[in-house]
Design a protein around this motif. Sequence first.
Motif, PDB file in Angstrom:
ATOM      1  N   SER A  26      -5.780   8.957  16.314  1.00 31.66           N
ATOM      2  CA  SER A  26      -4.793   8.422  17.778  1.00 31.66           C
ATOM      3  C   SER A  26      -4.826   7.850  18.915  1.00 31.66           C
ATOM      4  CB  SER A  26      -3.426   9.772  17.218  1.00 31.66           C
ATOM      5  OG  SER A  26      -2.130  10.115  16.439  1.00 31.66           O
ATOM      6  N   ALA A  27      -5.666   8.469  19.422  1.00 34.77           N
ATOM      7  CA  ALA A  27      -6.332   8.344  20.334  1.00 34.77           C
ATOM      8  C   ALA A  27      -7.391   7.028  20.952  1.00 34.77           C
ATOM      9  CB  ALA A  27      -6.955   9.194  21.413  1.00 34.77           C
ATOM     10  N   GLY A  28      -7.375   6.415  19.530  1.00 40.44           N
ATOM     11  CA  GLY A  28      -8.184   4.599  19.321  1.00 40.44           C
ATOM     12  C   GLY A  28     -10.081   4.655  19.706  1.00 40.44           C
ATOM     13  N   LEU A  29      -9.458   5.991  18.836  1.00 37.87           N
ATOM     14  CA  LEU A  29     -11.697   6.887  18.690  1.00 37.87           C
ATOM     15  C   LEU A  29     -11.768   6.802  17.195  1.00 37.87           C
ATOM     16  CD1 LEU A  29     -12.055   9.296  20.843  1.00 37.87           C
ATOM     17  CD2 LEU A  29     -12.467   7.350  21.612  1.00 37.87           C
ATOM     18  N   GLY A  30     -10.597   6.156  16.122  1.00 38.90           N
ATOM     19  CA  GLY A  30     -10.927   6.299  14.635  1.00 38.90           C
ATOM     20  C   GLY A  30     -12.453   5.361  13.866  1.00 38.90           C
ATOM     21  N   ASP A  31     -12.409   4.138  14.587  1.00 39.47           N
ATOM     22  CA  ASP A  31     -13.506   3.500  14.321  1.00 39.47           C
ATOM     23  C   ASP A  31     -15.479   3.408  14.667  1.00 39.47           C
ATOM     24  OD1 ASP A  31     -13.142   3.032  17.052  1.00 39.47           O
ATOM     25  OD2 ASP A  31     -13.546   0.773  16.656  1.00 39.47           O
ATOM     26  N   LYS A  32     -15.210   4.747  15.751  1.00 38.09           N
ATOM     27  CA  LYS A  32     -16.052   5.651  16.120  1.00 38.09           C
ATOM     28  C   LYS A  32     -16.429   6.858  15.575  1.00 38.09           C
ATOM     29  CE  LYS A  32     -16.612   2.033  19.447  1.00 38.09           C
ATOM     30  NZ  LYS A  32     -17.069   1.033  18.854  1.00 38.09           N
ATOM     31  N   LEU A  33     -16.053   7.359  14.987  1.00 38.91           N
ATOM     32  CA  LEU A  33     -16.283   8.700  14.217  1.00 38.91           C
ATOM     33  C   LEU A  33     -17.397   8.383  13.157  1.00 38.91           C
ATOM     34  CD1 LEU A  33     -11.936  10.043  13.504  1.00 38.91           C
ATOM     35  CD2 LEU A  33     -14.118  11.167  14.684  1.00 38.91           C
ATOM     36  N   VAL A  34     -18.284   9.835  13.148  1.00 38.06           N
ATOM     37  CA  VAL A  34     -19.072   9.313  12.735  1.00 38.06           C
ATOM     38  C   VAL A  34     -19.560  11.052  11.527  1.00 38.06           C
ATOM     39  CG1 VAL A  34     -21.200   7.706  13.890  1.00 38.06           C
ATOM     40  CG2 VAL A  34     -20.964   9.911  13.984  1.00 38.06           C
TER      41      VAL A  34
ATOM     42  N   GLU B 140      -8.974   6.949   5.738  1.00 42.85           N
ATOM     43  CA  GLU B 140      -9.697   6.386   6.464  1.00 42.85           C
ATOM     44  C   GLU B 140     -10.316   7.452   6.863  1.00 42.85           C
ATOM     45  OE1 GLU B 140      -7.028   4.501   9.134  1.00 42.85           O
ATOM     46  OE2 GLU B 140      -6.798   5.301   7.436  1.00 42.85           O
ATOM     47  N   ALA B 141     -10.303   8.641   6.806  1.00 43.26           N
ATOM     48  CA  ALA B 141     -10.868   9.859   7.773  1.00 43.26           C
ATOM     49  C   ALA B 141     -11.361  10.952   5.852  1.00 43.26           C
ATOM     50  CB  ALA B 141     -10.332  10.829   7.835  1.00 43.26           C
ATOM     51  N   LYS B 142     -11.082   9.819   5.071  1.00 45.61           N
ATOM     52  CA  LYS B 142     -11.625  10.694   3.106  1.00 45.61           C
ATOM     53  C   LYS B 142     -13.373   9.886   3.405  1.00 45.61           C
ATOM     54  CE  LYS B 142      -7.691  11.605   1.551  1.00 45.61           C
ATOM     55  NZ  LYS B 142      -6.669  11.957   0.008  1.00 45.61           N
ATOM     56  N   ASP B 143     -13.758   9.141   3.792  1.00 40.33           N
ATOM     57  CA  ASP B 143     -14.685   8.051   4.024  1.00 40.33           C
ATOM     58  C   ASP B 143     -15.776   8.104   5.210  1.00 40.33           C
ATOM     59  OD1 ASP B 143     -13.730   6.877   1.609  1.00 40.33           O
ATOM     60  OD2 ASP B 143     -12.271   5.013   3.019  1.00 40.33           O
ATOM     61  N   ILE B 144     -15.593   9.427   5.745  1.00 34.79           N
ATOM     62  CA  ILE B 144     -16.806   9.286   6.530  1.00 34.79           C
ATOM     63  C   ILE B 144     -17.752  10.918   6.464  1.00 34.79           C
ATOM     64  CG2 ILE B 144     -16.804   9.742   9.210  1.00 34.79           C
ATOM     65  CD1 ILE B 144     -14.393   8.655   9.595  1.00 34.79           C
TER      66      ILE B 144
ATOM     67  N   ASN C 125      -3.723  15.730  25.505  1.00 31.38           N
ATOM     68  CA  ASN C 125      -5.394  15.574  24.759  1.00 31.38           C
ATOM     69  C   ASN C 125      -5.565  14.464  24.525  1.00 31.38           C
ATOM     70  OD1 ASN C 125      -6.407  18.283  22.961  1.00 31.38           O
ATOM     71  ND2 ASN C 125      -4.753  18.503  24.572  1.00 31.38           N
ATOM     72  N   LEU C 126      -4.038  13.553  23.527  1.00 34.08           N
ATOM     73  CA  LEU C 126      -4.476  11.606  24.134  1.00 34.08           C
ATOM     74  C   LEU C 126      -5.201  11.579  25.039  1.00 34.08           C
ATOM     75  CD1 LEU C 126      -1.402  11.711  21.029  1.00 34.08           C
ATOM     76  CD2 LEU C 126      -3.266  11.519  20.706  1.00 34.08           C
ATOM     77  N   ARG C 127      -3.891  11.683  25.735  1.00 30.78           N
ATOM     78  CA  ARG C 127      -4.262  10.643  27.153  1.00 30.78           C
ATOM     79  C   ARG C 127      -5.972  11.163  27.571  1.00 30.78           C
ATOM     80  NH1 ARG C 127       1.296  11.452  28.533  1.00 30.78           N
ATOM     81  NH2 ARG C 127       2.205  10.125  28.460  1.00 30.78           N
ATOM     82  N   GLN C 128      -6.736  13.010  27.641  1.00 26.97           N
ATOM     83  CA  GLN C 128      -7.721  12.769  27.816  1.00 26.97           C
ATOM     84  C   GLN C 128      -9.173  11.859  26.618  1.00 26.97           C
ATOM     85  OE1 GLN C 128      -7.685  17.028  27.841  1.00 26.97           O
ATOM     86  NE2 GLN C 128      -5.948  17.713  29.624  1.00 26.97           N
ATOM     87  N   LEU C 129      -8.443  12.292  25.875  1.00 25.85           N
ATOM     88  CA  LEU C 129      -9.188  10.879  24.758  1.00 25.85           C
ATOM     89  C   LEU C 129      -9.471   9.445  24.903  1.00 25.85           C
ATOM     90  CD1 LEU C 129      -8.814  13.643  21.805  1.00 25.85           C
ATOM     91  CD2 LEU C 129     -11.332  13.720  22.985  1.00 25.85           C
ATOM     92  N   SER C 130      -8.078   9.067  25.183  1.00 29.65           N
ATOM     93  CA  SER C 130      -8.365   8.139  25.601  1.00 29.65           C
ATOM     94  C   SER C 130      -9.081   7.075  26.560  1.00 29.65           C
ATOM     95  CB  SER C 130      -7.023   6.919  25.990  1.00 29.65           C
ATOM     96  OG  SER C 130      -6.692   7.626  27.414  1.00 29.65           O
ATOM     97  N   LEU C 131      -9.671   9.049  27.540  1.00 28.40           N
ATOM     98  CA  LEU C 131     -10.734   7.862  28.533  1.00 28.40           C
ATOM     99  C   LEU C 131     -11.664   7.138  27.982  1.00 28.40           C
ATOM    100  CD1 LEU C 131      -9.745  10.471  31.364  1.00 28.40           C
ATOM    101  CD2 LEU C 131      -8.901   8.483  30.990  1.00 28.40           C
ATOM    102  N   TRP C 132     -12.677   7.807  26.949  1.00 29.05           N
ATOM    103  CA  TRP C 132     -14.208   8.026  25.683  1.00 29.05           C
ATOM    104  C   TRP C 132     -13.180   6.583  25.169  1.00 29.05           C
ATOM    105  CZ3 TRP C 132     -17.622  11.651  26.934  1.00 29.05           C
ATOM    106  CH2 TRP C 132     -17.346  12.902  27.039  1.00 29.05           C
ATOM    107  N   ALA C 133     -12.167   6.038  24.674  1.00 30.26           N
ATOM    108  CA  ALA C 133     -11.867   4.917  24.041  1.00 30.26           C
ATOM    109  C   ALA C 133     -11.868   3.374  24.559  1.00 30.26           C
ATOM    110  CB  ALA C 133     -11.147   4.965  23.086  1.00 30.26           C
ATOM    111  N   GLU C 134     -12.851   2.607  23.741  1.00 27.99           N
ATOM    112  CA  GLU C 134     -13.179   1.125  24.129  1.00 27.99           C
ATOM    113  C   GLU C 134     -11.541   0.750  25.147  1.00 27.99           C
ATOM    114  OE1 GLU C 134     -14.908  -1.123  21.665  1.00 27.99           O
ATOM    115  OE2 GLU C 134     -16.797  -0.473  21.963  1.00 27.99           O
TER     116      GLU C 134
END
Length: 280
Positions: free
Chosen positions: A46-54, A65-69, A127-136
């Motif tokens: 939700s914060a825009g970090l989904g494509d960065k999850l490893v 998509e989280a099931k494939d990580i 929390n979403l606003r704080q995490l968004s600071l780490w997103a592109e």
Amino acid sequence: MYTRAITPLTLLALFLSSQIFATPLSPHVAQRVITLSPHATELAFSAGLGDKLVGVSQASDYPPEAKDIEQVANYQGIKLERILVLQPDLVIAWKKNANSRELDQLEKFGIPIYYSSIESLDDIPSNLRQLSLWAEDSSVGKNNATKFESILTQLRSQYQNQAKIRYFYQLSQKPMMSVTDPNWPTDIFQICGGENVLTNTKVAYPQVGIEQVIALQPEVIFNSHLATNNDATWQNWPQIPAVKHNFIWSVNPDWLSRPTMRSLKAIKQVCGYFDKARKK
């Protein structure tokens, strides 16, 4: 057990091979993110970090998509070595995570850890606003936060003058446990006009006896996913108003237990049940 003994030499080797560790709690565009709880995974998307999850926790199943990580944690512990090998530049952990020793080790190696601390619904957009600071693209998280707040304000306005309904939330069956205000997820019930029958109990997640529930006379009983097969047991106690009127309901456990955007779905579901009780 996920966490196992790890030698200082192994830790040192893993640390020296990493080139991306950053200063803890210094927001930057994260490229490799790990989440250690299901709700943290949802918040990351939700914060825009989904494509960065490893790496995610075992129960992370939303969005699909989280099931494939790769899974690097479960309720028993975390895969400390594997997390170091994955070289995250951000780890999102639950504030009440039991693996504090392992998290301390990660912090000592310079891995930034964002501790998600959510006690009320208002903490979710924060929390979403704080995490968004780490997103592109920080607008993703900020827009979702604004959307959440808008719908929450609407729901609060809709139910603020509704008649109060006394409820009991059964968190588990054996032993029977519940939750007291202001601990999660009681804020969801309060939005809908619910009054917790355990308001005078100081323990956050108390063990409760059937005699106590009978004495408290709840008008509605909610079950969790850990206590959904005992409706027949409640039928033995028709002197409880909730039992007499068959106001015993289950709420989607993921919506209710995980403080995320889907908490709005939990509110609407709970409010719908309370509306049925009011009509009766």
